[in-house]
Design a protein around this motif. Structure first.
Motif, short mmCIF file in Angstrom:
data_model
loop_
_atom_site.label_atom_id
_atom_site.label_comp_id
_atom_site.label_asym_id
_atom_site.label_seq_id
_atom_site.Cartn_x
_atom_site.Cartn_y
_atom_site.Cartn_z
N MET A 216 38.00 39.14 41.86
CA MET A 216 38.99 39.15 40.89
C MET A 216 39.96 38.42 41.47
O MET A 216 40.46 38.32 42.37
CB MET A 216 39.44 40.62 40.83
CG MET A 216 38.72 41.43 39.82
SD MET A 216 38.48 43.46 40.50
CE MET A 216 37.68 42.93 42.06
N SER B 184 38.94 47.13 37.43
CA SER B 184 37.83 46.96 37.72
C SER B 184 36.84 47.89 38.19
O SER B 184 37.55 49.02 38.63
CB SER B 184 37.52 45.42 38.61
OG SER B 184 37.79 45.67 39.83
N THR C 20 37.89 39.07 36.14
CA THR C 20 37.12 39.88 36.80
C THR C 20 35.48 39.30 36.80
O THR C 20 34.78 40.11 36.38
CB THR C 20 37.15 41.43 36.61
OG1 THR C 20 36.76 41.54 35.13
CG2 THR C 20 38.61 41.62 36.76
#
Length: 414
Positions: A22, A31, A65
């Motif tokens: 990320m 995430s 992400t």
């Protein structure tokens, strides 16, 4: 978790092991490394779940992400048939590299773009899949083309006073899936399928700091949904015009959804400055009157669907001012039942759903995900210098966060 089977029902299991990276400013980290919690988390992807987060974000923020590597395993079996294993390893979906953005027009007002899905097509060939057509088991090859017609979410968030933000989001997505089913190894086409799904929805949300820097609560719900789904089936095995009914379109459904059919509630708790706990609970109401085209009976039938409650949790522990440990867990239930055979039965999870999963347009549910990683903070330095007039000036560098970790996902139905 895979113990219930009955004659003619499909058994499927999905495993995913991924390395997640990320890149995001400041604290944003929505995430699987923290359970994909979003309702009370100040990040652009958090604003996709609860648009009020766009008001709580303190500066212009961009977030991406990507999954940089993944290993997938999909197992499919009908009772009495051998298990089919489909394994795939390699780079993750490129969609993760597409950033989400919240731009702060003023310190209290933000606008943004999230959940970008560019137009494009994916071609897949699936060999040796066991399916039941007209109550007879078959092993088939499926050629699939998934075409995205694009999608995006547009977000507005306003912090009306310190600690309270309101927001709204409009989202649009459209996809077309074409599939040709042929006998294993080749031969005349058994079934040709075409599914078109288009959804437009509007979500409203609120975010409130019950106790500043200690407890924050987020709540969001859909307020308007317009959906259109068309599935057409063509096969030499049967007169599909008769099977389709008067409208001649198996599985056709469109209309305005019921407001507040999807509600998400989340908390962001910081018992100490170094320790943060996040949790979301999301409720989704089953659509009334949903239908699906069953390849088992070759007719349109009511769909076996259920209300669901998803749970997502995450933990962040700051080892020092720049480094933190991340841990997440999420559970996503299945809204589709197994269905059955006969005129009075329901259509459940079947070949059409399996094709959608193969095309990476849906997940096999129910599933759970466990993730863990490390977050490292870059920048966020204060530089003091003298200006041309000799007065002291302060310039802050914009901080960035890089996080990496592992995530394991397992889903099973049957």
């Amino acid at each position: 978790s895979i113990e219930r089977t009955s004659r003619g029902n499909l058994w499927a299991a999905f495993f995913l092991f991924g390395i997640v990276l990320m890149l995001t400013p400041r604290q944003a980290m929505g995430s699987d490394l923290i359970g994909n919690v979003k309702a009370a988390y100040s990040s652009p992807k958090g604003a996709f779940a609860n648009p009020a987060n766009a008001g709580h974000i303190d500066r212009t923020t961009i977030e991406a992400t990507p999954t940089i590597f993944q290993s997938k395993s999909l197992k499919i079996r009908y009772p009495g048939a051998p298990t089919i294993d489909k394994d795939q390893s390699g780079l993750g979906s490129l969609l993760g590299f597409l950033p989400a953005l919240v731009y702060k027009v003023t310190p209290n007002f933000g606008i943004g773009v999230t959940d970008l899905i560019p137009p494009g097509s994916i071609n897949l060939a699936i060999e040796g899949v066991p399916i039941v057509i007209l109550d007879q088991p078959n092993f088939v090859d499926i050629k699939t083309t998934a075409t995205s017609q694009g999608g995006a979410g547009f977000v507005v968030g306003w912090q009306i006073f310190d600690g309270l933000s309101l927001g709204a989001k409009a989202n649009y997505q459209s996809i077309i899936i074409d599939a040709e089913v042929v006998p294993r190894g080749g031969g005349n086409t058994l079934v040709t399928l075409n599914t078109t799904q288009t959804t437009t929805n509007v979500t409203a949300g609120v975010r409130y700091d019950v106790a500043k820097n200690f407890l924050s609560v987020g709540l969001a719900s859909d307020v308007f949904t317009l959906s259109d789904s068309q599935t057409t089936v063509d096969s030499p095995l049967i007169d599909t015009a008769d099977a389709a009914g008067e409208d001649g379109a198996p599985g056709a459904a469109s209309g305005v959804g019921t407001p507040f059919s999807s509600v998400i509630l989340g908390v962001n708790l910081s018992p100490t400055p170094k320790f943060r706990i996040l949790a979301d609970v999301e409720y989704n109401r089953a659509g009334a009157g949903e239908t699906a085209f069953s390849l088992v009976d070759f007719k349109e039938k009511p769909k076996e669907v259920y209300d669901t409650v998803a749970v997502r949790t995450g933990v962040m522990f700051n080892i020092n001012p720049t480094t933190a440990l991340l841990l997440g867990y999420r559970y996503e239930p299945s809204a589709i039942g197994q269905g059955g055979r006969g005129d009075e039965s329901f259509a459940g999870f079947g070949t059409l759903d399996l094709i959608t999963i193969y095309a990476d347009q849906a997940q096999l549910t129910p599933y759970y995900v466990i993730g863990s990683g490390v977050r490292y903070r870059l920048g966020d330095k204060k530089n003091v210098f003298k200006g041309p007039d000799g007065k002291k000036r302060v310039r802050r560098t914009k901080p960035w966060v890089v996080a990496a970790g592992l995530a394991y996902q397992k889903g099973a139905l049957g």
